[in-house]
Design an enzyme around this catalytic site. Structure first.
Site, PDB file in Angstrom:
ATOM      1  N   ARG A  25     -21.590  10.264  40.994  1.00  0.00           N
ATOM      2  CA  ARG A  25     -21.315  11.487  41.744  1.00  0.00           C
ATOM      3  C   ARG A  25     -22.147  12.616  41.152  1.00  0.00           C
ATOM      4  NH1 ARG A  25     -17.324  15.889  40.947  1.00  0.00           N
ATOM      5  NH2 ARG A  25     -17.012  16.907  42.951  1.00  0.00           N
ATOM      6  N   GLU A  64     -14.219  21.910  44.566  1.00  0.00           N
ATOM      7  CA  GLU A  64     -13.205  22.832  44.039  1.00  0.00           C
ATOM      8  C   GLU A  64     -13.207  24.225  44.668  1.00  0.00           C
ATOM      9  OE1 GLU A  64     -13.450  22.811  39.776  1.00  0.00           O
ATOM     10  OE2 GLU A  64     -12.787  20.752  39.644  1.00  0.00           O
ATOM     11  N   GLU A 118     -13.027  13.703  39.531  1.00  0.00           N
ATOM     12  CA  GLU A 118     -13.298  14.203  38.179  1.00  0.00           C
ATOM     13  C   GLU A 118     -12.063  14.046  37.320  1.00  0.00           C
ATOM     14  OE1 GLU A 118     -14.768  18.207  37.578  1.00  0.00           O
ATOM     15  OE2 GLU A 118     -16.217  17.990  39.204  1.00  0.00           O
TER      16      GLU A 118
HETATM   17  C1  GBE Z   1     -14.368  21.064  36.648  1.00  0.00           C
HETATM   18  O1  GBE Z   1     -13.469  22.056  37.012  1.00  0.00           O
HETATM   19  C2  GBE Z   1     -15.709  21.400  37.231  1.00  0.00           C
HETATM   20  O2  GBE Z   1     -15.870  20.812  38.504  1.00  0.00           O
HETATM   21  C3  GBE Z   1     -16.855  20.994  36.349  1.00  0.00           C
HETATM   22  O3  GBE Z   1     -18.033  21.582  36.796  1.00  0.00           O
HETATM   23  C4  GBE Z   1     -16.544  21.362  34.922  1.00  0.00           C
HETATM   24  O4  GBE Z   1     -17.618  21.084  34.070  1.00  0.00           O
HETATM   25  C5  GBE Z   1     -15.330  20.603  34.497  1.00  0.00           C
HETATM   26  O5  GBE Z   1     -14.253  20.957  35.299  1.00  0.00           O
HETATM   27  C6  GBE Z   1     -14.887  20.888  33.080  1.00  0.00           C
HETATM   28  O6  GBE Z   1     -14.470  22.210  32.948  1.00  0.00           O
HETATM   29  O7  GBE Z   1      -6.521  28.712  31.030  1.00  0.00           O
HETATM   30  O8  GBE Z   1      -5.884  27.808  33.136  1.00  0.00           O
HETATM   31  O9  GBE Z   1      -6.003  30.197  32.873  1.00  0.00           O
HETATM   32  C7  GBE Z   1      -8.585  28.100  34.049  1.00  0.00           C
HETATM   33  C8  GBE Z   1     -12.210  21.980  36.431  1.00  0.00           C
HETATM   34  C9  GBE Z   1      -9.415  26.976  33.577  1.00  0.00           C
HETATM   35  C10 GBE Z   1     -11.373  23.107  36.914  1.00  0.00           C
HETATM   36  C11 GBE Z   1      -9.033  25.390  35.323  1.00  0.00           C
HETATM   37  C12 GBE Z   1     -11.089  25.475  34.117  1.00  0.00           C
HETATM   38  C13 GBE Z   1      -9.643  24.554  36.367  1.00  0.00           C
HETATM   39  C14 GBE Z   1     -11.726  24.648  35.163  1.00  0.00           C
HETATM   40  C15 GBE Z   1      -8.245  28.975  32.925  1.00  0.00           C
HETATM   41  N1  GBE Z   1     -10.004  26.241  34.683  1.00  0.00           N
HETATM   42  N2  GBE Z   1     -10.753  23.808  35.833  1.00  0.00           N
HETATM   43  S1  GBE Z   1      -6.563  28.900  32.470  1.00  0.00           S
END
Ligand code: GBE
Length: 521
Positions: free
Chosen positions: A98, A188, A401
Site C-alpha cells: 500500500r 484518514e 494501517e
Molecule cells: C497514520 O495516522 C498516518 O496515516 C501515517 O501517515 C502516520 O505515519 C502513522 O499514522 C503514524 O503516525 O495525543 O491523540 O491528542 C493525535 C495515524 C495523534 C493517525 C492520532 C496521530 C491519529 C495520528 C494526538 N494522532 N493518528 S492525541
C-alpha cells in the site's frame, strides 16, 4: 479406563489451549501487506517537474514547525530506490504493497490540464516492478500532500476541491487503472480535516477549529463519493477493481461505568471516526445524529444562525452512502474517556473538542511507544472491530494501517509484542464473526513522521538517513512478520534463526520499552 479418559481429556484441552494461544491460523485468502505514503518516503521533492505540496511548503517554513527541523526533501529516497523497496517486500513475502501517489508529482499545479510525464513514469515503474514480483499494488490517491496551488484556493475547505479531486482521480484511473485493481481514495479524513484545518498538527496548520474541520469534512466525503461513483460508472466494468476509503479509528473506552462516561466514549467515537464512517457505511447515511445534535445545539447557544456543521442535502446523503467496497481501517491505539464538571472551560469555544464534550486520557499502565499518542491496547482493537461489525452490518474490513514506533534499533521486541498482540486480537475478532480480510503493517520502512520528523521510527526496515544510499536493514520484526506471512499463522514462540545478535548490535541502540506480556482475550 477412567484415568485414560481423564488423561485424553487433558491432552485435548491443552492442545486446544495451545493452538488458541500459541499457533493460530489466519482465514483462507487472508492478505498481508505493508504501507507507506508518498511524502513520507519518496524525496525527490523538486525533481523532474514535480509541483509543490502543502508539506513542501510546511517543511520549508522558517522557523520550521517540524520537531527536528527536518524535511521530506529526500526522506527515504524511494523516488530513486523503489527497486530496493520492492526487494524488501520480496524478502518479507508481502502479498500487497500500500503506497500513495503524490498529487503534485502527477499534476504539478493540481489541475488536470498538465500531466507531468516523469511523475507518471515513476509510478508506472513502481507498479510494474511490483507486478513483476507478484506483489499487488494497493494505491492511495491522497495521503495528505495537497498541491500548494489548490491550498492557495482554500484547499479542502473550498467546495470546488471535490471536482479537482475527481479530475485527478480520472487521470490515475486512465494512467494506472489497467494494472491497479485496488484503490483507496482518501487516507484518514479526520486527520486531514481536524489535524490540518482544525488544529496546527498537520499541514496546512489552519487551526480554525469549530469551523474549518467541518467544512473540510463535507468536501472530503463528497470528493471520495464522487470518485467512487466515477469508478462505478466509467471504469469498474473495464478495470474490475475495488475502491474504498481508509479511516483512522481510535477505540474510546469509558473511564468508568457512569452513564456520563459511556456517553462521552460514544460521542468521542462518533466525532473521531463516526463523522466520516457513518455517512458512508451506515444504512441511514448522513453525519451521526449525536454529532449533528451536539454541534447544532452549541452553535445556537453561541449565536450562530446555522449549525457550524454544514448540512448534507438528501441528494448528498444518497450520493455518499454505500460508496466503499470495504472498510479501510487504520488503527493504532485506545484512550480512556470521561465527562465531568472539569470540562467547563477546558476547551476553546467554539471548537471540535468542545462540541464533542469529552476528555480523552491515557492509561499509564498501557505500554507506551515512542509516539506520545501511541499505547498498546490490543483489546481495544478487538472491541473496535466488533463495533464496526455491529454498526455497519459487518462490512469487509481491510486493516490498512497498524504499527508501533520506537526510537530506533534493530532489536525491536516491543514492536514484535505489539504486532503479535494486535494480530491475536484480530483473530479473536474473526472468531467473533468480523469479516477481516487483510492486514497492513505501518510501515515498510522508517520515514518522515510528519511534525515529528525522523524522531519516531515505525519501520519493519530501519533506514539509515545519514548514509548516502539510505541503507535499509530489516529489524527483527521484519523476520517475525515474514514468518507470519509464510506460514499464514501466528506463532508467538517463533524465533527467527537468521536474525543474528551481531546484526542487532550493529545499530548501537537498544529498545526502551518491552511489551513482552502476551495478551489473551
Ligand atoms: C497514520 O495516522 C498516518 O496515516 C501515517 O501517515 C502516520 O505515519 C502513522 O499514522 C503514524 O503516525 O495525543 O491523540 O491528542 C493525535 C495515524 C495523534 C493517525 C492520532 C496521530 C491519529 C495520528 C494526538 N494522532 N493518528 S492525541
Amino acid at each position: 479406563m477412567a484415568r485414560l479418559l481423564v488423561i485424553g481429556f487433558l491432552i485435548c484441552l491443552s492442545a486446544g489451549v495451545w493452538s488458541k494461544r500459541k499457533v493460530r491460523s489466519f482465514p483462507e485468502g487472508f492478505q498481508f501487506g505493508a504501507s507507506t505514503a508518498a511524502y513520507q518516503i519518496e524525496g525527490g521533492w523538486y525533481e523532474d517537474g514535480k509541483g509543490l505540496s502543502i508539506w513542501d511548503i510546511a517543511t520549508h517554513t522558517v522557523p520550521s514547525p517540524i520537531k527536528d527541523q527536518s524535511t521530506g526533501d529526500v526522506a527515504a529516497d524511494s523516488y530513486h530506490l523503489y527497486q530496493r523497496d520492492v526487494e524488501m517486500m520480496n524478502e518479507i513475502g508481502l502479498d500487497f504493497y500500500r503506497f500513495s501517489i503524490s498529487w503534485p508529482r502527477v499534476l504539478p499545479n493540481g489541475f488536470s490540464d498538465r500531466v507531468n510525464q516523469a511523475g507518471v513514469d515513476y509510478y508506472n515503474n513502481l507498479i510494474n516492478e511490483l507486478l513483476k514480483n507478484n506483489i499487488t499494488p494497493f494505491v492511495t490517491m491522497y495521503h495528505w500532500d495537497l498541491p500548494q496551488n489548490l491550498q492557495r484556493l482554500g484547499g479542502w475547505t473550498n467546495p470546488l476541491v471535490v471536482d479537482w479531486f475527481v479530475d485527478y482521480a480520472r487521470v490515475l484511473f486512465d494512467k494506472f487503472g489497467d494494472r491497479v485493481r485496488s484503490w483507496i481514495t482518501i487516507n484518514e479524513p479526520k486527520q486531514i480535516c481536524f489535524e490540518g484545518y482544525g488544529s496546527d498538527s498537520k499541514a496546512p496548520f489552519l487551526n480554525m477549529t469549530g469551523i474549518a474541520e467541518y467544512l473540510c469534512a463535507k468536501n472530503v466525503l463528497l470528493a471520495h463519493a464522487k470518485v467512487y461513483r466515477l469508478y462505478d460508472e466509467e471504469y469498474r466494468k473495464l478495470q474490475n477493481g475495488t475502491i474504498g476509503i481508509s479511516i483512522s479509528c481510535t477505540w474510546y473506552e469509558p473511564a468508568s461505568d457512569t452513564l456520563d462516561d459511556h456517553q462521552a466514549a460514544l460521542d468521542a467515537r462518533q466525532f473521531d471516526w463516526g463523522q466520516y464512517a457513518h455517512p458512508i457505511f451506515s444504512r441511514a447515511g448522513d453525519f451521526p445524529t449525536e454529532v449533528k445534535k451536539n454541534v447544532a445545539l452549541k452553535s445556537a447557544e453561541q449565536g450562530y444562525r446555522k449549525s457550524r456543521l454544514p448540512e448534507l442535502s438528501a441528494a448528498e446523503v444518497a450520493l455518499i452512502r454505500g460508496t466503499s467496497d470495504f472498510f479501510g481501517l487504520n488503527t493504532y491505539t485506545s484512550k480512556l474517556t470521561y465527562r465531568d464538571a472539569s470540562l467547563e472551560g477546558m476547551y476553546a469555544v467554539p471548537s471540535y473538542n468542545d462540541d464533542m464534550g469529552a476528555v480523552m486520557i491515557k492509561d499509564p499502565s498501557w505500554p507506551q511507544a515512542q509516539s506520545s499518542w501511541l499505547q498498546e491496547v490490543p483489546w481495544g482493537f478487538f472491541k473496535l472491530l466488533v463495533e464496526i461489525k455491529n454498526l455497519y452490518d459487518n462490512p469487509p474490513v481491510l486493516v490498512t494501517e497498524n504499527g508501533w514506533s520506537t526510537a530506533g534499533g534493530l532489536l525491536d521486541d516491543d514492536r514484535i509484542g505489539y504486532y503479535r498482540n494486535y494480530l491475536n486480537a484480530l483473530l479473536d475478532a474473526v472468531d467473533e464473526g468480523c469479516d477481516v480480510k487483510a492486514y497492513t503493517a505501518w510501515s515498510l520502512m522508517d520515514n518522515f513522521e510528519w511534525k515529528n520528523g525522523y524522531t519516531e521510527k515505525f519501520g519493519l526496515y530501519e533506514v539509515d538517513f545519514n548514509s548516502p544510499d539510505h541503507t535499509r536493514t530489516p529489524r527483527k520484526s521484519a523476520y517475525i512478520y515474514r514468518e507470519v506471512i509464510r506460514s499464514r499463522q501466528l506463532d508467538i514462540n517463533y524465533e527467527p534463526e537468521d536474525f543474528t545478535a551481531e546484526s542487532a548490535n550493529s545499530s548501537g541502540e537498544t529498545e526502551k520499552n518491552s511489551s513482552s506480556n502476551y495478551y489473551y482475550k
